[in-house]
Motif scaffolding. Structure first.
Motif, PDB file in Angstrom:
ATOM      1  N   ILE A 112       0.863  -1.177   0.000  1.00  0.00           N
ATOM      2  CA  ILE A 112       0.000   0.000   0.000  1.00  0.00           C
ATOM      3  C   ILE A 112       0.903   1.231   0.000  1.00  0.00           C
ATOM      4  O   ILE A 112       1.914   1.257   0.715  1.00  0.00           O
ATOM      5  CB  ILE A 112      -0.889   0.007   1.266  1.00  0.00           C
ATOM      6  N   VAL A 151       4.689  -0.344   8.713  1.00  0.00           N
ATOM      7  CA  VAL A 151       3.782   0.747   8.349  1.00  0.00           C
ATOM      8  C   VAL A 151       4.531   2.056   8.601  1.00  0.00           C
ATOM      9  O   VAL A 151       5.063   2.268   9.700  1.00  0.00           O
ATOM     10  CB  VAL A 151       2.502   0.713   9.225  1.00  0.00           C
ATOM     11  N   ALA A 155       4.248   1.420  12.920  1.00  0.00           N
ATOM     12  CA  ALA A 155       3.782   0.130  13.441  1.00  0.00           C
ATOM     13  C   ALA A 155       4.349  -1.016  12.614  1.00  0.00           C
ATOM     14  O   ALA A 155       4.810  -0.829  11.486  1.00  0.00           O
ATOM     15  CB  ALA A 155       2.251   0.075  13.387  1.00  0.00           C
ATOM     16  N   VAL A 165      -5.048  -5.079   7.320  1.00  0.00           N
ATOM     17  CA  VAL A 165      -4.324  -3.915   6.825  1.00  0.00           C
ATOM     18  C   VAL A 165      -5.053  -3.380   5.590  1.00  0.00           C
ATOM     19  O   VAL A 165      -5.597  -4.157   4.814  1.00  0.00           O
ATOM     20  CB  VAL A 165      -2.833  -4.257   6.559  1.00  0.00           C
ATOM     21  N   GLY A 166      -5.113  -2.060   5.490  1.00  0.00           N
ATOM     22  CA  GLY A 166      -5.774  -1.443   4.337  1.00  0.00           C
ATOM     23  C   GLY A 166      -7.267  -1.275   4.520  1.00  0.00           C
ATOM     24  O   GLY A 166      -7.993  -0.957   3.587  1.00  0.00           O
ATOM     25  N   GLU A 167      -7.728  -1.447   5.769  1.00  0.00           N
ATOM     26  CA  GLU A 167      -9.168  -1.366   6.017  1.00  0.00           C
ATOM     27  C   GLU A 167      -9.658   0.091   6.092  1.00  0.00           C
ATOM     28  O   GLU A 167     -10.831   0.362   5.872  1.00  0.00           O
ATOM     29  CB  GLU A 167      -9.530  -2.120   7.318  1.00  0.00           C
ATOM     30  N   MET A 168      -8.723   1.032   6.379  1.00  0.00           N
ATOM     31  CA  MET A 168      -9.169   2.412   6.611  1.00  0.00           C
ATOM     32  C   MET A 168      -9.739   3.051   5.338  1.00  0.00           C
ATOM     33  O   MET A 168     -10.819   3.635   5.367  1.00  0.00           O
ATOM     34  CB  MET A 168      -8.020   3.243   7.206  1.00  0.00           C
ATOM     35  N   ALA A 169      -9.022   2.911   4.233  1.00  0.00           N
ATOM     36  CA  ALA A 169      -9.515   3.495   2.971  1.00  0.00           C
ATOM     37  C   ALA A 169     -10.806   2.808   2.515  1.00  0.00           C
ATOM     38  O   ALA A 169     -11.651   3.426   1.868  1.00  0.00           O
ATOM     39  CB  ALA A 169      -8.444   3.392   1.893  1.00  0.00           C
ATOM     40  N   ARG A 173      -5.035   6.407   1.057  1.00  0.00           N
ATOM     41  CA  ARG A 173      -4.310   5.533   1.991  1.00  0.00           C
ATOM     42  C   ARG A 173      -3.564   6.385   3.020  1.00  0.00           C
ATOM     43  O   ARG A 173      -2.868   7.346   2.665  1.00  0.00           O
ATOM     44  CB  ARG A 173      -3.304   4.680   1.220  1.00  0.00           C
ATOM     45  N   SER A 174      -3.701   5.996   4.286  1.00  0.00           N
ATOM     46  CA  SER A 174      -3.150   6.787   5.383  1.00  0.00           C
ATOM     47  C   SER A 174      -1.671   6.503   5.638  1.00  0.00           C
ATOM     48  O   SER A 174      -1.030   7.232   6.390  1.00  0.00           O
ATOM     49  CB  SER A 174      -3.928   6.467   6.661  1.00  0.00           C
ATOM     50  N   ALA A 175      -1.141   5.447   5.051  1.00  0.00           N
ATOM     51  CA  ALA A 175       0.233   5.045   5.356  1.00  0.00           C
ATOM     52  C   ALA A 175       0.769   4.181   4.215  1.00  0.00           C
ATOM     53  O   ALA A 175       0.000   3.712   3.371  1.00  0.00           O
ATOM     54  CB  ALA A 175       0.248   4.243   6.664  1.00  0.00           C
ATOM     55  N   VAL A 221       2.682   0.645   3.399  1.00  0.00           N
ATOM     56  CA  VAL A 221       2.843  -0.654   4.053  1.00  0.00           C
ATOM     57  C   VAL A 221       3.752  -1.514   3.167  1.00  0.00           C
ATOM     58  O   VAL A 221       3.455  -1.737   1.996  1.00  0.00           O
ATOM     59  CB  VAL A 221       1.477  -1.348   4.249  1.00  0.00           C
ATOM     60  N   ARG A 263      -5.261   1.899  17.954  1.00  0.00           N
ATOM     61  CA  ARG A 263      -4.338   2.712  17.154  1.00  0.00           C
ATOM     62  C   ARG A 263      -4.453   4.192  17.561  1.00  0.00           C
ATOM     63  O   ARG A 263      -3.459   4.864  17.741  1.00  0.00           O
ATOM     64  CB  ARG A 263      -4.720   2.543  15.680  1.00  0.00           C
TER      65      ARG A 263
HETATM   66  P1  CMP Z   1      -5.311   2.381   4.754  1.00  0.00           P
HETATM   67  O1  CMP Z   1      -5.336   3.810   5.136  1.00  0.00           O
HETATM   68  O2  CMP Z   1      -6.352   1.879   3.828  1.00  0.00           O
HETATM   69  O3  CMP Z   1      -3.872   2.055   4.103  1.00  0.00           O
HETATM   70  C1  CMP Z   1      -2.728   2.102   4.957  1.00  0.00           C
HETATM   71  C2  CMP Z   1      -2.964   1.144   6.102  1.00  0.00           C
HETATM   72  O4  CMP Z   1      -1.947   1.105   7.076  1.00  0.00           O
HETATM   73  C3  CMP Z   1      -4.198   1.598   6.877  1.00  0.00           C
HETATM   74  O5  CMP Z   1      -5.340   1.466   6.064  1.00  0.00           O
HETATM   75  C4  CMP Z   1      -4.086   0.708   8.089  1.00  0.00           C
HETATM   76  O6  CMP Z   1      -4.474  -0.612   7.814  1.00  0.00           O
HETATM   77  C5  CMP Z   1      -2.568   0.742   8.308  1.00  0.00           C
HETATM   78  N1  CMP Z   1      -2.193   1.770   9.301  1.00  0.00           N
HETATM   79  C6  CMP Z   1      -2.234   3.109   9.153  1.00  0.00           C
HETATM   80  N2  CMP Z   1      -1.797   3.724  10.269  1.00  0.00           N
HETATM   81  C7  CMP Z   1      -1.493   2.764  11.145  1.00  0.00           C
HETATM   82  C8  CMP Z   1      -0.991   2.756  12.492  1.00  0.00           C
HETATM   83  N3  CMP Z   1      -0.741   3.875  13.154  1.00  0.00           N
HETATM   84  N4  CMP Z   1      -0.823   1.563  13.097  1.00  0.00           N
HETATM   85  C9  CMP Z   1      -1.080   0.406  12.441  1.00  0.00           C
HETATM   86  N5  CMP Z   1      -1.543   0.352  11.171  1.00  0.00           N
HETATM   87  C10 CMP Z   1      -1.743   1.510  10.529  1.00  0.00           C
END
Ligand code: CMP
Length: 156
Positions: free
Chosen positions: A49, A68, A76, A84-88, A95-97, A99, A135
């Motif tokens: 990601i 991450v 992390a 992982v990747g559930e936020m988007a 995507r917040s990060a 991976v 988190r």
């Molecule tokens: P998403 O934003 O879809 O894509 C990047 C992913 O990294 C995010 O979903 C989470 O699954 C994971 N992620 C983002 N920030 C953190 C964090 N602080 N700790 C653990 N996992 C994270």
């Protein structure tokens, strides 16, 4: 990413049974869930990601570890049983990060349809909510200690 068989093997069911949200399910329920998922194996160094990108794919980690990072800073390590990747997928934001696989990894890839189906199940939603809450708590604790160290520096 190499996609593998979609027929749920017994080991795959065992691994899925270890994922919070899938615990306590019957073999039949697990097999039905596993059928919605695509298994994939990725090599160490694979970027799963990328921060800021669009993406409608989440993963459950079966084996291996991922790092991450946010703005290049490690935040992390994620391993077996974690999503992982559930936020988007949840908020349809970027995507917040980033991976990256730190070892060879085995994953179950969750597309939009499977995600829709899983998040309709209270155990899974609860497990995702719990990890988001942990988190946030960690992040706020980190921020608080950063703020207090910044404050201490100012006071010195
Ligand atoms: P998403 O934003 O879809 O894509 C990047 C992913 O990294 C995010 O979903 C989470 O699954 C994971 N992620 C983002 N920030 C953190 C964090 N602080 N700790 C653990 N996992 C994270």
């Amino acid at each position: 990413m190499a996609a593998m068989r979609s027929d749920p093997s017994p080991t795959r069911l065992e691994l899925l049974r270890g994922v919070p949200g899938f615990r306590g399910r019957t073999d039949r329920e697990l097999a039905a869930a596993a059928r919605l998922l695509e298994e994939a194996e990725v090599a160490e160094g694979t970027v799963l990601i990328r921060e800021g990108a669009d993406g409608q794919q989440a993963y459950v980690i079966l084996e291996g570890w991922a790092a991450v990072t946010v703005h290049g800073e490690p935040v992390a390590a994620l391993g077996p049983g974690q999503f992982v990747g559930e936020m988007a997928m949840l908020d349809r934001g970027p995507r917040s990060a980033t991976v990256v696989a730190k070892t060879t990894m085995r994953l179950l890839s969750i597309g939009p349809e499977a995600f829709e189906s899983f998040t309709g199940q209270p155990d899974i939603t609860r497990s995702i909510a719990r990890s988001l809450s942990e988190r946030l708590r960690r992040q706020e604790a980190g921020q608080a200690s950063n703020e207090s160290s910044a404050q201490l520096k100012e006071e010195q």
